[in-house]
Design a protein around this motif. Structure first.
Motif, PDB file in Angstrom:
ATOM      1  N   ASN B 329       0.898  -1.022   0.042  1.00 23.65           N
ATOM      2  CA  ASN B 329      -0.024  -0.068   0.064  1.00 23.65           C
ATOM      3  C   ASN B 329       0.882   1.342   0.164  1.00 23.65           C
ATOM      4  OD1 ASN B 329      -2.649   1.068   0.200  1.00 23.65           O
ATOM      5  ND2 ASN B 329      -2.107   1.655   2.340  1.00 23.65           N
ATOM      6  N   PHE B 330       1.974   1.135   0.843  1.00 23.20           N
ATOM      7  CA  PHE B 330       2.906   2.358   0.929  1.00 23.20           C
ATOM      8  C   PHE B 330       3.513   2.460  -0.433  1.00 23.20           C
ATOM      9  CE2 PHE B 330       7.309   3.465   1.616  1.00 23.20           C
ATOM     10  CZ  PHE B 330       7.228   4.845   2.149  1.00 23.20           C
ATOM     11  N   LEU B 331       3.936   1.301  -1.058  1.00 24.85           N
ATOM     12  CA  LEU B 331       4.682   1.363  -2.319  1.00 24.85           C
ATOM     13  C   LEU B 331       3.857   2.186  -3.638  1.00 24.85           C
ATOM     14  CD1 LEU B 331       6.212  -1.943  -3.362  1.00 24.85           C
ATOM     15  CD2 LEU B 331       7.419   0.241  -2.995  1.00 24.85           C
ATOM     16  N   ALA B 332       2.456   1.807  -3.542  1.00 31.78           N
ATOM     17  CA  ALA B 332       1.626   2.367  -4.605  1.00 31.78           C
ATOM     18  C   ALA B 332       1.062   3.863  -4.198  1.00 31.78           C
ATOM     19  CB  ALA B 332       0.286   1.583  -4.584  1.00 31.78           C
ATOM     20  N   SER B 333       1.417   4.296  -2.878  1.00 29.47           N
ATOM     21  CA  SER B 333       1.122   5.629  -2.505  1.00 29.47           C
ATOM     22  C   SER B 333       1.901   6.552  -3.412  1.00 29.47           C
ATOM     23  CB  SER B 333       1.359   5.921  -0.995  1.00 29.47           C
ATOM     24  OG  SER B 333       2.712   6.214  -0.765  1.00 29.47           O
ATOM     25  N   THR B 334       0.993   7.708  -3.721  1.00 33.74           N
ATOM     26  CA  THR B 334       1.140   8.843  -4.496  1.00 33.74           C
ATOM     27  C   THR B 334       2.366   9.517  -4.186  1.00 33.74           C
ATOM     28  OG1 THR B 334      -1.065   9.298  -4.942  1.00 33.74           O
ATOM     29  CG2 THR B 334       0.353  11.041  -5.622  1.00 33.74           C
ATOM     30  N   ASP B 335       2.507   9.785  -2.846  1.00 34.92           N
ATOM     31  CA  ASP B 335       3.901  10.480  -2.450  1.00 34.92           C
ATOM     32  C   ASP B 335       5.185   9.666  -2.921  1.00 34.92           C
ATOM     33  OD1 ASP B 335       2.467  12.518  -1.600  1.00 34.92           O
ATOM     34  OD2 ASP B 335       2.812  12.068   0.848  1.00 34.92           O
ATOM     35  N   LEU B 336       5.069   8.441  -2.316  1.00 31.59           N
ATOM     36  CA  LEU B 336       6.324   7.665  -2.625  1.00 31.59           C
ATOM     37  C   LEU B 336       6.478   7.664  -3.951  1.00 31.59           C
ATOM     38  CD1 LEU B 336       8.385   5.786  -0.965  1.00 31.59           C
ATOM     39  CD2 LEU B 336       7.182   3.983  -2.634  1.00 31.59           C
ATOM     40  N   GLN B 337       5.537   7.368  -5.096  1.00 33.67           N
ATOM     41  CA  GLN B 337       5.493   7.298  -6.329  1.00 33.67           C
ATOM     42  C   GLN B 337       6.188   8.380  -7.143  1.00 33.67           C
ATOM     43  OE1 GLN B 337       5.686   4.669  -8.444  1.00 33.67           O
ATOM     44  NE2 GLN B 337       5.153   3.433  -6.892  1.00 33.67           N
ATOM     45  N   VAL B 338       5.834   9.513  -6.541  1.00 36.97           N
ATOM     46  CA  VAL B 338       6.406  10.776  -7.004  1.00 36.97           C
ATOM     47  C   VAL B 338       7.735  11.006  -6.773  1.00 36.97           C
ATOM     48  CG1 VAL B 338       6.358  13.435  -7.008  1.00 36.97           C
ATOM     49  CG2 VAL B 338       4.029  11.895  -6.991  1.00 36.97           C
TER      50      VAL B 338
END
Lengths: 305, 440
Positions: B329-338
């Protein structure tokens, strides 16, 4: 003399182990190690060679000799056998020849003998992969200093595209890595040659080279024979790290020796069945080669003196 | 250097754990994650785990580099057979079928549903998610997805009076020959190490050429390779000609093609968008990038992705899977992805992350970062451009590379070589089909 030796040997055995259980007990650790690290893997490889299997082990099918027939009919495998023959013979011969020359030369050196020996032994301490990367870089046609030298001499050197060049490069790298091994044994052999024989020849007027060729080399017969077997085993089994670093078996399989193909098909391509079948065949080749060497070459080796 | 740093970080982490209240340390559930990222990307990958660990108190993700992609998949196979597999493992896109039909993995959509996470799978960028979907469900979490782009040396092209590389192979060829002839650069292009991906597979997708039957393998295991009957053959003849004329250089063993480009020796270099991290760090040249070229008279389609995904391995405890799901879930989060997209050059996973990056004006300052997304979503995908799905794909690719080398060495014509590659590849496909019949 020749008859007395075996009789004494068997007498020795009986004298020491009247109680067979002690003998078995003493042998046990060695047998355990052999079973664990040699027999069990060898049997598993043999079993795997008859299977078509998913790498994770979820599914497998017994396919009889399919893996072997597929190999023998594949042009890539046939070319790999040929490549291995050329590589192993060339590598063994070059290694032995250069080691003899170096052993002779350092034996002749009076001052700084230890330093020379130390330098000559250095390559043995270098990991095969590092050695391979070193050679690949030195002879890289785009950036390698030695490749530039060859280009300056008008040689269109390019091991990335020319299979023969790649072959020369891996033979050189593999030999370079193994020369020290042969060198240690030859040097020890030379030191063991009775000084009296050399001196007698010197008194008769033989020069250093003649003395070496006529007296030292024949006396080194057993050492040569041993090294020949070891060089073949090295070439067949121990060189995959060098091939991996220098050419990755390429270009177009030109340096894809059998042991590298085993690694490539097993560990990169995950074709365990074919890889197992290849290692069984490779083991058979090594066995046949060693038997031939012992049967035909050992006869001309004289162990006396 | 890296080892020393890693040891030091491990030591620091150990001290940190020892200093923390022991109750809390015991409560944390450990999740093992094996990956194949080295160098700059390896540092970033470890940082992903550190960021997750800092974000909550229940789980600790331990990211371990297990060598290159081949070594990681081998390592996980050996570990799985010994029942000591990690929770998560990063596997290259070529290993998709091997993992999917291994019976050793938990599909990611199932993991997330079991742990009550509602993931908006529709927001995942189509060309990325589509590659890893099976029967409409995402099987593995995309992690580092990239696509090849054309990197070029701005100075070389300006000096030659072109401004930028042409969009077709035919015109680009003229440009590269001229750059070399004028002595502006020593070589026109450096041949990438993964040329089969950029110059054969992606070439087929962009030019809408079939690579194999059954939608390039998506529709069944009984697929057969076709690339010996398409413009891949003249494409290989073209590359051979460039190499013969010295317009293209091979870096070969012991040296990287990227160095040929970043040192200013070669004017162009076709490579993954993930080269951004190291090009930005190492290049002393005025670099830029653009879309991959296409054939004259062809409407260029989307390119396809490469890279790797994170697979969930079977055989762990439910409370550990809760941690795995939290990490996903963390991996897919917008912040991390950006953040990940910006520091590495990999494609953002979700439309939300792409929009977030765009809204901050990131692409105005870094236009080359957007090429991958735009190229991946260009036009309507056809059966030839959705991607590639073959069992034993690594083996097939290896056979194709060997045959290409035979062409370069002058031993075979491009047609002979690709015929042989297709013959060998089809044998490999039939072997896979035989073992996995009815499973896909």
């Amino acid at each position: 003399m020749a008859k007395a030796a075996p009789a004494r040997e068997s007498g020795l055995k009986r004298a020491h182990f009247r109680e067979p259980r002690t003998a078995y007990l003493l042998l046990l650790p060695q047998l355990l190690i052999l079973a664990l690290f040699f027999f069990i893997p060898a049997i598993r490889a043999l079993a795997q060679a008859f299977l078509l299997a998913d790498p994770f082990g979820a599914r497998s099918q017994f396919v009889w000799f399919d893996n072997f027939t597929a190999l023998l009919s594949s042009p890539e495998y046939q070319s790999s056998i040929w490549v291995t023959v050329v590589f192993t013979i060339a590598q063994s011969a070059i290694t032995l020849f250069v080691a003899v020359v170096l052993a002779f030369a350092t034996d002749r050196v009076v001052r700084g003998r230890g330093t020379y020996r130390g330098i000559l032994l250095l390559p043995y301490a270098i990991a095969p992969v590092i050695a391979g990367i070193l050679w690949a870089f030195l002879f890289n046609p785009a950036v390698g200093p030695l490749a530039h030298l060859l280009h300056a001499l008008g040689i269109p050197w390019d091991p990335n595209r020319n299979g023969d060049h790649a072959m020369i490069l891996v033979i050189a790298a593999a030999s370079w890595k193994h020369i020290c091994y042969d060198y240690i044994f030859l040097l020890a052999g030379i030191l063991a040659v009775p000084q009296s024989l050399i001196e007698a020849a010197a008194v008769d007027g033989a020069g250093p080279i003649l003395r070496f060729v006529r007296i030292v080399i024949p006396l080194l017969g057993p050492t040569f024979f041993f090294l020949m077997v070891m060089n073949f085993v090295y070439g067949l089994f121990d060189t995959f790290a060098i091939v991996d670093a220098v050419t990755r078996g390429g270009p177009a399989g030109a340096t894809n020796i059998l042991v590298y193909k085993v690694y490539q098909d097993g560990f990169i391509n995950l074709d365990l069945g074919s890889s197992a079948a290849q290692s069984v065949m490779l083991m058979a080749f090594a066995l046949v080669l060693t038997v031939l060497q012992f049967r035909y070459i050992e006869r001309s080796v004289n162990y006396d003196v | 250097m890296t080892i020393a740093r890693r040891t030091m970080m491990a030591a620091l982490a150990a001290i940190g754990l020892a200093a923390a209240p022991s109750v809390q340390a015991q409560q944390r559930i450990e999740i093992q994650w094996w990956h194949a990222m080295g160098g700059v990307l390896g540092e970033r990958t470890n940082e992903v785990a550190q960021r997750f660990n800092a974000s909550q108190t229940k789980y600790t993700v331990v990211a371990v580099n297990k060598g290159n992609y081949d070594e990681v998949i081998n390592g996980v196979i050996a570990a799985y057979r010994a029942k000591r597999q990690p929770h998560l493992v990063q596997i290259y896109e070529r290993g998709f079928m091997t993992m999917l039909l291994s019976d050793a993995v938990v599909p990611v959509h199932q993991l997330m549903a079991d742990n009550n996470y509602k993931v908006d799978w529709d927001d995942f960028i189509k060309p990325v998610a589509g590659f890893y979907m099976h029967k409409g469900k995402l099987m593995t979490m995309p992690f580092n997805s990239s696509t090849p782009i054309l990197w070029y040396n701005k100075d070389h092209f300006e000096k030659a009076g072109f401004g930028k590389p042409a969009s077709t192979w035919q015109e680009l060829e003229k440009q590269l020959y001229e750059i070399k002839a004028k002595g502006i650069a020593e070589c026109g292009s450096a041949l990438a190490g993964d040329y089969h991906w950029s110059l054969i597979e992606n070439y087929s997708a962009i030019n809408d050429q079939p690579y194999a039957t059954k939608s390039n393998g998506f529709d069944g295991l009984d697929t057969e390779l076709l690339f010996n009957k398409t413009t891949v053959v003249p494409q290989i003849a073209r590359l051979k000609k460039w190499l013969d004329d010295g317009v293209m250089q091979m870096a070969g063993q012991g040296f990287s093609p990227e160095q040929l480009y970043t040192s200013g020796k070669c004017a162009t270099f076709i490579a993954s968008t993930a080269a951004h991290g190291s090009v930005e760090r190492n290049a002393k040249i005025a670099w830029s990038a653009t879309y991959l070229p296409h054939e004259q008279g062809v409407t260029a389609r989307n390119s396809t992705i490469g890279g790797a995904t994170v697979w969930v391995m079977k055989g762990h405890k439910p409370e550990e899977y809760a941690g795995v799901a939290a990490f996903m879930n963390f991996l897919a989060s917008t912040d991390l992805q950006v953040w990940w997209h910006q520091v590495t050059g990999y494609v953002p996973l979700t439309n939300a992350a792409y929009k977030a990056a765009k809204s901050t004006g990131y692409y105005d300052k870094n236009p080359t970062r957007e090429i991958a997304v735009l190229q991946l979503s260009r036009g309507t995908p056809t059966a030839n451009s959705v991607g590639f799905r073959f069992g034993n794909f690594t083996q097939i690719m290896f056979a194709q590379r060997q045959e290409f080398e035979a062409v370069v060495a002058g031993k075979k014509t491009p047609q002979q070589a690709m015929d042989d590659a297709v013959r060998r590849g089809n044998e490999i496909l039939r072997q896979y089909e035989k073992l996995h019949a009815g499973k896909y």
